[in-house]
Design a protein around this motif. Structure first.
Motif, short mmCIF file in Angstrom:
data_model
loop_
_atom_site.label_atom_id
_atom_site.label_comp_id
_atom_site.label_asym_id
_atom_site.label_seq_id
_atom_site.Cartn_x
_atom_site.Cartn_y
_atom_site.Cartn_z
N ILE A 47 0.86 -1.18 0.00
CA ILE A 47 0.00 0.00 0.00
C ILE A 47 0.89 1.23 0.00
CG2 ILE A 47 -1.81 1.26 1.21
CD1 ILE A 47 -2.69 -1.33 2.48
N ARG A 48 0.78 2.03 -1.04
CA ARG A 48 1.54 3.28 -1.14
C ARG A 48 0.55 4.44 -1.01
NH1 ARG A 48 3.78 0.36 -5.47
NH2 ARG A 48 2.57 1.60 -6.95
N PHE A 49 0.71 5.21 0.03
CA PHE A 49 -0.20 6.33 0.28
C PHE A 49 0.26 7.55 -0.52
CE2 PHE A 49 -0.26 3.63 4.08
CZ PHE A 49 -1.61 3.29 4.08
N THR A 50 -0.69 8.18 -1.18
CA THR A 50 -0.37 9.30 -2.06
C THR A 50 -0.17 10.57 -1.26
OG1 THR A 50 -2.72 9.76 -2.40
CG2 THR A 50 -1.66 8.28 -3.96
N ARG A 51 0.62 11.46 -1.82
CA ARG A 51 0.83 12.77 -1.21
C ARG A 51 -0.22 13.75 -1.74
NH1 ARG A 51 5.76 13.54 1.26
NH2 ARG A 51 7.23 11.80 1.09
N GLY A 52 -0.73 14.57 -0.85
CA GLY A 52 -1.73 15.54 -1.26
C GLY A 52 -2.35 16.22 -0.07
N ILE A 53 -2.94 17.37 -0.29
CA ILE A 53 -3.47 18.15 0.82
C ILE A 53 -4.70 17.47 1.44
CG2 ILE A 53 -2.59 20.34 -0.05
CD1 ILE A 53 -5.35 20.93 -1.17
N ARG A 54 -5.34 16.57 0.70
CA ARG A 54 -6.51 15.88 1.23
C ARG A 54 -6.18 14.53 1.87
NH1 ARG A 54 -11.39 16.93 -3.19
NH2 ARG A 54 -11.33 19.23 -3.10
N THR A 55 -4.95 14.09 1.71
CA THR A 55 -4.56 12.82 2.32
C THR A 55 -4.42 13.00 3.83
OG1 THR A 55 -3.35 12.18 0.33
CG2 THR A 55 -2.83 11.00 2.35
N PRO A 56 -5.09 12.17 4.63
CA PRO A 56 -4.95 12.28 6.09
C PRO A 56 -3.47 12.22 6.49
CG PRO A 56 -6.76 10.81 5.56
CD PRO A 56 -6.08 11.13 4.26
N ARG A 57 -3.10 13.00 7.49
CA ARG A 57 -1.69 13.12 7.86
C ARG A 57 -1.09 11.79 8.32
NH1 ARG A 57 -0.81 18.36 11.54
NH2 ARG A 57 1.35 18.04 10.85
N LEU A 58 -1.90 10.94 8.93
CA LEU A 58 -1.39 9.65 9.36
C LEU A 58 -0.95 8.83 8.15
CD1 LEU A 58 -0.88 7.43 11.47
CD2 LEU A 58 -3.28 6.73 11.19
N LEU A 59 -1.78 8.77 7.11
CA LEU A 59 -1.45 8.01 5.91
C LEU A 59 -0.24 8.62 5.22
CD1 LEU A 59 -5.02 7.36 4.46
CD2 LEU A 59 -3.77 6.08 6.21
N HIS A 60 -0.21 9.93 5.17
CA HIS A 60 0.91 10.62 4.55
C HIS A 60 2.21 10.31 5.28
CE1 HIS A 60 3.29 14.33 3.40
NE2 HIS A 60 2.91 13.86 2.24
N ALA A 61 2.15 10.27 6.62
CA ALA A 61 3.35 10.01 7.42
C ALA A 61 3.85 8.58 7.23
CB ALA A 61 3.05 10.27 8.89
N MET A 62 2.95 7.62 7.00
CA MET A 62 3.37 6.23 6.85
C MET A 62 4.06 5.97 5.52
SD MET A 62 0.50 3.85 8.71
CE MET A 62 -0.92 4.53 7.85
#
Length: 280
Positions: free
Chosen positions: A21-36
């Motif tokens: 699972i690769r979490f995308t970068r973006g202003i709407r991505t929850p910060r937890l997912l972005h941090a992982m």
């Protein structure tokens, strides 16, 4: 499988033995997912897979993997407190991709083992490795792999904590971690200590850090709690390690464990005396 699904906030890549699972970068991505950033989920860590429609507000479907109990230290630490949008096992897809999502779900189910419904005896999903740090309202907390240290804030800590001074807890003294989300009332991180009664008030408990607005956010505090849990579960049983050694080697190994904070003073003294007696 080698197939890829791109959805809201993440891209899932399915392989024969895991899901990347690769979490995308973006202003709407929850910060937890972005941090992982990304996570690899072994299929042996999966309990079930489902595809469901959303609540009808938009044309979308949700592909969700349910991890086995005890498989993921992050989810164990969260204890069901994560918001739905922060669930790393949830992928939102456009409605027209429902047939493709169903195919992926069926393919995943076909690869689940006979123990899929059973709790795991060990963690199977990786989390951030030490050193990790956390800035709470009343402390800066650090975990270096062998001990957790609380450095109290002069402005945020209560008099009880400030007068007691900074605290350091070897991993051997810790039995668990209690995480209460900063997005709810009473958010805090508490270490559960061996043979020690904690003050039920987190702001007075010397093994707790209190969260507050802007301090101890989910994307910082939850991975921190998960890293401590993973380290606790992976500790090498001292008795087993010691039996594989003899004489001076065993005592030297005990000294190394004690110096690293993996043995309390009492545990070290008891094992040292036992091995000394056995060598006579």
């Amino acid at each position: 499988m080698g197939d890829v699904l791109a959805g809201n906030h993440a891209v899932w890549e399915f392989d024969s033995d895991s899901v990347l699972i690769r979490f995308t970068r973006g202003i709407r991505t929850p910060r937890l997912l972005h941090a992982m950033g990304s996570r690899r989920i072994p299929l042996e860590a999966v309990s079930a897979v489902s595809v469901t429609e959303t609540d009808g507000k938009r044309d979308a479907v949700v592909l969700r993997v349910l991890p086995r109990p005890g498989a993921d230290p992050l989810m164990e630490a969260a204890g069901g407190q994560l918001k739905e949008t922060c669930d790393p096992y949830r992928l939102v897809l456009p409605g027209e991709r429902a047939p493709l999502a169903a195919e992926f779900a069926d393919a995943l189910r076909s690869r689940l083992g006979p123990d899929a419904d059973e709790p795991c005896e060990r963690f199977l999903v990786d989390v951030p490795q030490p050193p990790v740090h956390l800035k709470a309202h009343d402390a800066r907390v650090a975990f270096d792999g062998s001990a957790i240290t609380f450095h109290w804030s002069r402005t945020g800590a209560t008099g009880t904590k400030w007068k007691a001074g900074d605290q350091r807890y070897p991993l051997a003294a810790v039995t668990g971690v209690e995480w209460c989300s900063p997005e709810g009332p009473g958010g805090h991180l508490r270490l559960l200590l061996r043979d020690t009664a904690a003050d039920p008030r987190p702001d007075h408990d010397l093994s707790s850090a209190v969260f507050g607005t802007g301090y101890g956010a989910v994307h910082e505090s939850l991975p921190f709690a998960a890293a401590v849990l993973a380290a606790l579960r992976s500790r090498t049983p001292v008795a087993a390690a010691a039996r594989s050694r003899s004489g001076d080697d065993r005592l030297r190994h005990l000294s190394e464990l004690h110096a690293a904070g993996l043995l309390t003073d009492a545990e070290y003294a008891a094992l040292r005396d036992r091995f000394a007696a056995e060598s006579l």
